[in-house]
Design an enzyme around this catalytic site. Structure first.
Site, PDB file in Angstrom:
ATOM      1  N   CYS A   1       1.260  -3.408   3.431  1.00 27.72           N
ATOM      2  CA  CYS A   1       1.298  -2.518   2.414  1.00 27.72           C
ATOM      3  C   CYS A   1       0.105  -2.507   1.724  1.00 27.72           C
ATOM      4  CB  CYS A   1       2.218  -3.066   1.540  1.00 27.72           C
ATOM      5  SG  CYS A   1       2.419  -1.926   0.015  1.00 27.72           S
TER       6      CYS A   1
ATOM      7  N   GLY B   1       4.431   9.860  10.869  1.00 28.94           N
ATOM      8  CA  GLY B   1       4.271  11.398  10.831  1.00 28.94           C
ATOM      9  C   GLY B   1       5.368  12.179  11.560  1.00 28.94           C
TER      10      GLY B   1
HETATM   11  C1  LIG Z   1       7.918   5.929  -0.500  1.00 24.77           C
HETATM   12  C2  LIG Z   1       7.228   5.149   0.705  1.00 24.77           C
HETATM   13  C3  LIG Z   1       7.802   3.664   0.649  1.00 24.77           C
HETATM   14  C4  LIG Z   1       7.531   2.715   1.549  1.00 24.77           C
HETATM   15  N1  LIG Z   1       7.658   1.452   1.428  1.00 24.77           N
HETATM   16  C5  LIG Z   1       7.483   0.391   2.502  1.00 24.77           C
HETATM   17  C6  LIG Z   1       7.876  -0.855   2.393  1.00 24.77           C
HETATM   18  O1  LIG Z   1       8.633  -1.282   1.414  1.00 24.77           O
HETATM   19  N2  LIG Z   1       7.629  -1.513   3.499  1.00 24.77           N
HETATM   20  C7  LIG Z   1       7.088  -1.346   4.459  1.00 24.77           C
HETATM   21  O2  LIG Z   1       6.800  -2.096   5.421  1.00 24.77           O
HETATM   22  N3  LIG Z   1       6.578  -0.075   4.862  1.00 24.77           N
HETATM   23  C8  LIG Z   1       6.693   0.768   3.442  1.00 24.77           C
HETATM   24  N4  LIG Z   1       6.517   2.244   3.826  1.00 24.77           N
HETATM   25  C9  LIG Z   1       5.634   2.785   5.134  1.00 24.77           C
HETATM   26  C10 LIG Z   1       6.696   3.549   5.926  1.00 24.77           C
HETATM   27  O3  LIG Z   1       7.619   2.306   6.426  1.00 24.77           O
HETATM   28  C11 LIG Z   1       6.296   3.889   7.150  1.00 24.77           C
HETATM   29  O4  LIG Z   1       5.345   2.993   7.878  1.00 24.77           O
HETATM   30  C12 LIG Z   1       5.094   4.979   6.876  1.00 24.77           C
HETATM   31  O5  LIG Z   1       5.769   5.900   5.776  1.00 24.77           O
HETATM   32  C13 LIG Z   1       4.857   5.987   8.081  1.00 24.77           C
HETATM   33  O6  LIG Z   1       5.972   6.700   8.410  1.00 24.77           O
HETATM   34  P1  LIG Z   1       6.318   8.278   8.040  1.00 24.77           P
HETATM   35  O7  LIG Z   1       5.047   9.246   8.119  1.00 24.77           O
HETATM   36  O8  LIG Z   1       7.682   8.548   8.933  1.00 24.77           O
HETATM   37  O9  LIG Z   1       6.707   8.180   6.588  1.00 24.77           O
HETATM   38  C14 LIG Z   1       6.731   3.068   2.777  1.00 24.77           C
HETATM   39  C15 LIG Z   1       6.658   4.610   2.940  1.00 24.77           C
HETATM   40  C16 LIG Z   1       6.745   5.245   1.961  1.00 24.77           C
HETATM   41  C17 LIG Z   1       6.735   6.968   2.083  1.00 24.77           C
END
Ligand SMILES: Cc1cc2nc3c(=O)[nH]c(=O)nc-3n(C[C@H](O)[C@H](O)[C@H](O)COP(=O)(O)O)c2cc1C
Ligand code: FES
Lengths: 274, 313
Positions: free
Chosen positions: B129, B251
């Site tokens: 994170c 994405g």
């Molecule tokens: C609002 C938000 C909160 C997130 N919180 C976490 C989290 O608590 N733990 C984690 O491992 N990844 C967290 N992520 C990352 C997502 O799990 C993911 O790896 C990242 O958003 C990329 O995928 P996407 O483009 O489909 O959103 C978070 C992402 C977003 C947008």
């Protein structure tokens, strides 16, 4: 329409109106096209951002009726005409009605403000509104003057304002839900609309269910994003975010919630009993 | 109708789409709702061994192409997690991935011991994170040595609790010099697979009217459509080097995106930010689009596409 870009817009406060000792209306120099029941996120840079139910959006101004209850709303109450805040939204669902219906509105707390906004639409659709406002005491009653004024216009003469106070200083002495019960006993009401403390809305839900009347209920949970991502505002039972499928939910959905009237969740997601 | 089911680390998923951690993952019922909307499995919001406060608002901002977030991983601690996981089991039979996080090494040991007895189908270790930092630095635990140490610790605690059968995937940050060598080190330390990627950056958006960053945390992790070329490339690189199970995340918003991620080497596809554009129904939409593409291209089993892009050089 889906809002894709959720960056806040800087908006000037045009006017601040003192409504009661707890509530001020902030008149913002913007229209966001909000409908009754929807909310906006208000950002005070450097402090926080919180959701507020829209008290009016008349195409040129956005009104928010804000009770001073915590650090954010207390800070809001210090702001003056000319100050700026950030606004994003509108988010969430809205109240709806059909032409010519007989409706009951049940408001507690700041709830009279969004329901007053909706009353304009209901009256314009030739609906008759029984508008019940409750407060602890007379001087805490919100928007009752304005509601009376709206109902004195020629198209709204069949609508009436009903008042309840806990101490009997105005109107019915006791709960506003008692007034609602009396009205739905006498009149053929097609839908109950309610905004305010959940215990009050829970009673209204039970009454609607028992009498076979439809209802639209403003279900509020702790919100962070306001647009369906963080998951903090999800209700148990349906598991849907209230910032997307609420705040305004139809009775048939509210009846499927496990938490409504019994608990909500704090900003960490922990259950808190009402 | 193509067969969209996949097996990942020995666990059967009805389709390869899993809810990414941190999106709608606070309560059991909301994760069950995501499954009703079409997800093959879900990942919890990152779980801490103790109560952890998030950042003040604003925590998430979006545009057409990206999302920037600094929610700060708020969590109520293990007691709540135990209740929610038990509830999820009651209402839903899709695989449940418990994502865990910590600020110091011992946190990972503690939360691993806790989740070991909550019976998740899989554990995902968040060492990536960009919004929290403690002794592990930023991005957290993303050196070769520390990432291996965290992995060993988690595996050891699961073993001690008699839960050594629960597969462990480690979620990696793209914000490092060499993601493949970190993947290598955690796999050598016993990880069963990799999740790639967590959010990119951090990035910043400044409001010019207020002349200050919009996010209360000033910076936040970049996600959504804009990062897909990066996530695809990292998944491709890791698969090429290790041929390991990978949850490809970053994405994905369409069926074509998900298939692209699988061709890069993903066995499961994580979906997060797309929920903003299409609601939780996005899972059903993506699955349907994958199915259509498979039918149009004579693909019978979606699992046959995993790593496909590596065959053509
Ligand atoms: C609002 C938000 C909160 C997130 N919180 C976490 C989290 O608590 N733990 C984690 O491992 N990844 C967290 N992520 C990352 C997502 O799990 C993911 O790896 C990242 O958003 C990329 O995928 P996407 O483009 O489909 O959103 C978070 C992402 C977003 C947008
Ligand atoms: S406030 Fe974030 S999902 Fe509703």
């Amino acid at each position: 329409m889906k809002i894709v870009n959720t960056l806040p817009r800087a908006v000037t406060i045009k006017e601040v109106r003192v409504e009661t000792e707890q509530v001020k209306t902030f008149v913002l120099d913007i229209s966001v096209g909000a409908k009754p029941g929807q909310f906006v996120n208000v950002w005070i840079p450097g402090l926080d951002e919180k959701p507020f139910s829209v008290a009016m959006d008349n195409g040129s101004e956005l009104h928010l009726a804000i009770a001073a209850v915590g650090p954010f709303s207390n800070k809001m109450h210090e702001l003056k005409a000319g100050d700026r805040v950030g606004v994003r939204g509108p988010f969430g669902t809205r109240f709806t009605c059909k032409e010519g219906e007989h409706l009951a509105f049940l408001a507690g707390g700041y709830g009279a403000a969004p329901l007053y906004f909706f009353a304009h639409e209901a009256v314009a659709k030739a609906c008759t509104v029984e508008f019940i406002v409750g407060a602890r005491r007379k001087d805490l009653l919100l928007f009752t003057d304005r509601i009376e004024k709206l109902f004195s216009t020629s198209s709204a003469l069949r609508s009436s304002l009903h008042v309840a106070t806990n101490d009997g200083s105005a109107g019915h002495k006791g709960f506003n839900t008692e007034v609602l019960e009396e009205i739905v006993g006498k009149e053929k009401i097609s839908c109950i609309y309610t905004v305010g403390p959940e215990i009050m809305m829970f009673k209204a839900m039970k009454l609607a269910q028992a009498k076979g009347i439809d209802a639209q209920i403003s279900v509020e949970r702790y919100m962070k994003c306001g647009f369906g991502i963080c998951g903090n505002c999800c209700v148990d039972g349906l598991g849907v975010p209230t910032c997307i499928e609420g705040p305004v939910m139809p009775l048939k959905k509210v009846l499927k919630l496990r938490d409504f009237g019994s608990y909500h969740r704090d900003k960490l997601g922990k259950k808190i009993a009402f | 109708m193509a067969d969209l089911s996949v097996e990942f680390c020995g666990i059967k998923f009805k389709n390869p789409l899993v809810l990414a951690s941190g999106i709608l993952g606070v309560t059991a019922d909301s994760m069950a709702n995501v499954v009703r909307c079409g997800a093959g499995g879900v990942t919890s919001k990152s779980l801490w061994p103790y109560e952890h406060m998030g950042h003040p608002n604003p925590v998430i901002i979006t545009s057409e192409h990206w999302m920037l977030n600094a929610v700060g991983i708020p969590d109520a601690g293990p007691e709540k997690a135990r209740e929610e996981i038990a509830r999820f089991r009651e209402v839903c039979d899709a695989p449940f991935i418990a994502n865990i996080v910590g600020g110091v090494m011992d946190d990972y040991a503690q939360i691993a011991s806790e989740v070991a007895t909550m019976h998740p189908d899989m554990v995902e270790v968040n060492i990536s994170c960009p919004n929290v930092e403690d002794e592990l630095g930023k991005p957290m635990a993303c050196s070769i040595g520390k990432s291996a140490e965290v992995t060993r610790l988690v595996k050891e605690r699961l073993r001690e609790a008699g839960s050594e059968k629960i597969p462990v995937v480690v979620k990696l940050s793209p914000n490092v010099e060499d993601i493949v060598s970190i993947a290598s080190s955690v796999l050598d330390a016993g990880a069963d697979g990799i999740t790639a990627i967590n959010s990119v950056g951090p990035g910043m958006v400044i409001d010019i009217d207020f002349a200050r960053p919009v996010l209360a945390n000033k910076v936040g992790g970049l996600t959504g459509p804009a990062i897909k070329p990066l996530s695809v490339k990292y998944v491709y690189d890791i698969y090429k080097a290790k041929k390991c199970p990978i949850i490809g995340t970053g994405g994905v918003t369409t069926g074509r995106d998900a298939i692209e991620m699988m061709m890069a080497g993903a066995g499961l596809v994580g979906v997060g930010s797309a929920v903003w554009l299409h609601g939780p129904e996005v899972f059903g939409k993506i699955a349907e689009e994958m199915n259509e593409w498979c039918d149009a291209n004579g693909v019978k089993k979606i699992s046959s596409l995993i790593g496909k892009a590596h065959e053509n050089r």
